[in-house]
Design a protein around this motif. Structure first.
Motif, PDB file in Angstrom:
ATOM      1  N   HIS A   6      41.685  47.388  27.721  1.00 10.07           N
ATOM      2  CA  HIS A   6      41.578  46.573  28.947  1.00 10.07           C
ATOM      3  C   HIS A   6      40.702  47.267  29.840  1.00 10.07           C
ATOM      4  O   HIS A   6      40.918  48.451  30.645  1.00 10.07           O
ATOM      5  CB  HIS A   6      43.144  46.685  29.561  1.00 10.07           C
ATOM      6  CG  HIS A   6      43.875  45.642  28.941  1.00 10.07           C
ATOM      7  ND1 HIS A   6      45.356  45.785  28.794  1.00 10.07           N
ATOM      8  CD2 HIS A   6      43.816  44.328  28.493  1.00 10.07           C
ATOM      9  CE1 HIS A   6      45.845  44.757  28.206  1.00 10.07           C
ATOM     10  NE2 HIS A   6      44.901  43.940  28.057  1.00 10.07           N
ATOM     11  N   SER A   8      39.328  45.991  32.483  1.00 12.41           N
ATOM     12  CA  SER A   8      39.449  45.706  34.090  1.00 12.41           C
ATOM     13  C   SER A   8      40.732  46.252  34.597  1.00 12.41           C
ATOM     14  O   SER A   8      41.575  46.700  33.914  1.00 12.41           O
ATOM     15  CB  SER A   8      39.834  44.270  34.208  1.00 12.41           C
ATOM     16  OG  SER A   8      41.165  43.932  33.788  1.00 12.41           O
ATOM     17  N   PRO A  47      43.113  43.937  42.537  1.00  5.43           N
ATOM     18  CA  PRO A  47      43.538  44.146  41.195  1.00  5.43           C
ATOM     19  C   PRO A  47      45.001  44.317  40.796  1.00  5.43           C
ATOM     20  O   PRO A  47      45.718  43.688  40.079  1.00  5.43           O
ATOM     21  CB  PRO A  47      42.623  45.248  40.581  1.00  5.43           C
ATOM     22  CG  PRO A  47      41.528  45.326  41.522  1.00  5.43           C
ATOM     23  CD  PRO A  47      41.883  45.022  42.660  1.00  5.43           C
TER      24      PRO A  47
ATOM     25  N   PRO B  65      36.840  37.941  29.601  1.00  2.27           N
ATOM     26  CA  PRO B  65      36.219  38.931  30.395  1.00  2.27           C
ATOM     27  C   PRO B  65      34.740  38.688  30.796  1.00  2.27           C
ATOM     28  O   PRO B  65      33.933  38.598  29.906  1.00  2.27           O
ATOM     29  CB  PRO B  65      36.562  40.332  29.672  1.00  2.27           C
ATOM     30  CG  PRO B  65      37.562  39.802  28.790  1.00  2.27           C
ATOM     31  CD  PRO B  65      37.378  38.302  28.470  1.00  2.27           C
ATOM     32  N   HIS B  66      34.389  38.861  31.903  1.00  2.98           N
ATOM     33  CA  HIS B  66      33.163  38.829  32.512  1.00  2.98           C
ATOM     34  C   HIS B  66      32.240  37.617  32.457  1.00  2.98           C
ATOM     35  O   HIS B  66      31.151  37.522  32.753  1.00  2.98           O
ATOM     36  CB  HIS B  66      32.296  39.872  31.871  1.00  2.98           C
ATOM     37  CG  HIS B  66      32.653  41.377  32.296  1.00  2.98           C
ATOM     38  ND1 HIS B  66      32.640  41.871  33.548  1.00  2.98           N
ATOM     39  CD2 HIS B  66      33.468  42.276  31.579  1.00  2.98           C
ATOM     40  CE1 HIS B  66      32.937  43.234  33.556  1.00  2.98           C
ATOM     41  NE2 HIS B  66      33.408  43.545  32.329  1.00  2.98           N
TER      42      HIS B  66
END
Lengths: 215, 215
Positions: A6, A8, A47, B65-66
DNA sequence: GAGTTGTCAACTGTCGACAGTTGGCAGTTT
DNA sequence: AAACTGCCAACTGTCGACAGTTGACAACTC
């Protein structure tokens, strides 16, 4: 596939918070303060908010508008409702496992059962870890990704309620017998039997949970 | 401005986006640009991100993601996996409904069936709306909040895949017959029959979906 | 004293801006 | 011409700050 790492911050926050909620580090009934937790985790509120919303969607937190997120606490009706869902999912999984299992699935299941027995004979308590492992293995043998997904979420919520569960030896013994019987049904490819045994097993666990909730 | 039921912008965004995804206004396979959609909705990226994450947790969007959020497109394996889940849930619901239904539940079910017949005889196509209404009514009769919750989510995902479903008259007729038979089983309190019929019904619908996916 | 109203602090909801990453394109090399 | 390399635009991930709401406490009225 779920990202192995992960990257992020939100993803990391989900993992950390889930751990804290499941272990009871954040006790049921308590509130999650956004700024406080954000500072503690060293991240911003953005977040963290996403992480909180994610856990709420998993049922590990309940959201109240303008009040924040709370850890839901155990409740008899909730336990019953949750086990109705769990029964629906795991019985179906047991049926599928009975008709789809491979030989290595079978070996894995027997392995877990054997380890449970060894543990029990050694006088140690039947660790919840092994119970979870058994059900997990069975789910995987069913080879139904969407069902597996949901079962995982439900089991998490059960773990959350599990604080009120005192594992007395008779119950542990009965559970292990159920597991053995399940493996037998799955080995025989008897879907109906697997479903029936699973239902009885979960019914027993649910009852156990309800009684230890009332102490 | 309009005083909405969902006060938060994120909640509103969820509703709007869900509608757009389910109606195909945002076609499967396409990407959801955060800044673009945020501007179009007149909100900031924060609430929109939360809305996107929420829809992703419902399975209506997939997150990369991204790269952003994408509307998942139909896939045979996915359809099968999804219907295994749906079958597990709705069969359990049918069983529970058979043993818990009240008389008003029964009336409601018969009402929906009757309306479907009227509609069909009038030469109009069997609207998916009525099919959904039937299943919804049955779920409510089961009185299992957690199961109902999950069924709602699964049905949403089925609607999402439904773009590839051509409703030919024979299939519609069979569905209505299934529904009638289900009502009968529920009326008799025959849980086993209700489960069996539901399984057959969903198996038929799933097969129909798979064939219209391949043409 | 009980109930009502006014005030305030804390917290959530929201926003605009900056930084890091990704995929694609142009230019260069072989 | 194909492949490699470096650059660029676009987009996501993240942050700090502001605005609106909520619940609690204090002051006030009857």
């Amino acid at each position: 596939m779920t990202p192995p790492l992960h990257l992020s911050l939100a993803g990391q926050a989900v993992d950390v918070l889930r751990e804290q909620v499941l272990t009871g580090e954040i006790p049921p009934g308590s509130r999650v303060n956004e700024v406080e937790v954000a500072q503690k985790l060293g991240i911003s509120r953005g977040p963290l908010r996403e992480a909180i919303r994610h856990l709420a969607s998993e049922g590990l937190l309940t959201l109240v508008p303008h009040r924040g997120a709370f850890v839901p606490d155990a409740d008899a009706d909730e336990v019953r409702a949750l086990f109705e869902l769990r029964t629906a999912l795991e019985c179906a999984a047991a049926e599928l496992a009975a008709s789809r299992r491979t030989d290595v699935d079978l070996v894995r299941l027997q392995e877990v059962c054997a380890e449970s027995r060894r543990n029990y004979r050694a006088g140690q308590p039947f660790p919840y870890r092994l119970d979870l492992a058994f059900h997990q293995t069975l789910i995987d043998a069913a080879r139904s990704p969407r069902i597996a997904e949901q079962v995982r979420l439900v089991q998490q919520r059960v773990v959350l309620l599990r604080s009120a569960l005192d594992d007395d030896p008779p119950h542990q013994h009965a559970s292990m017998d159920d597991h053995d019987e399940l493996v037998k049904a799955v080995a025989d490819g008897d879907a109906a039997a697997a479903s029936t045994v699973m239902r009885r097993h979960l019914s027993r666990v649910c009852a156990q949970m309800l009684t230890s909730l009332n102490h």
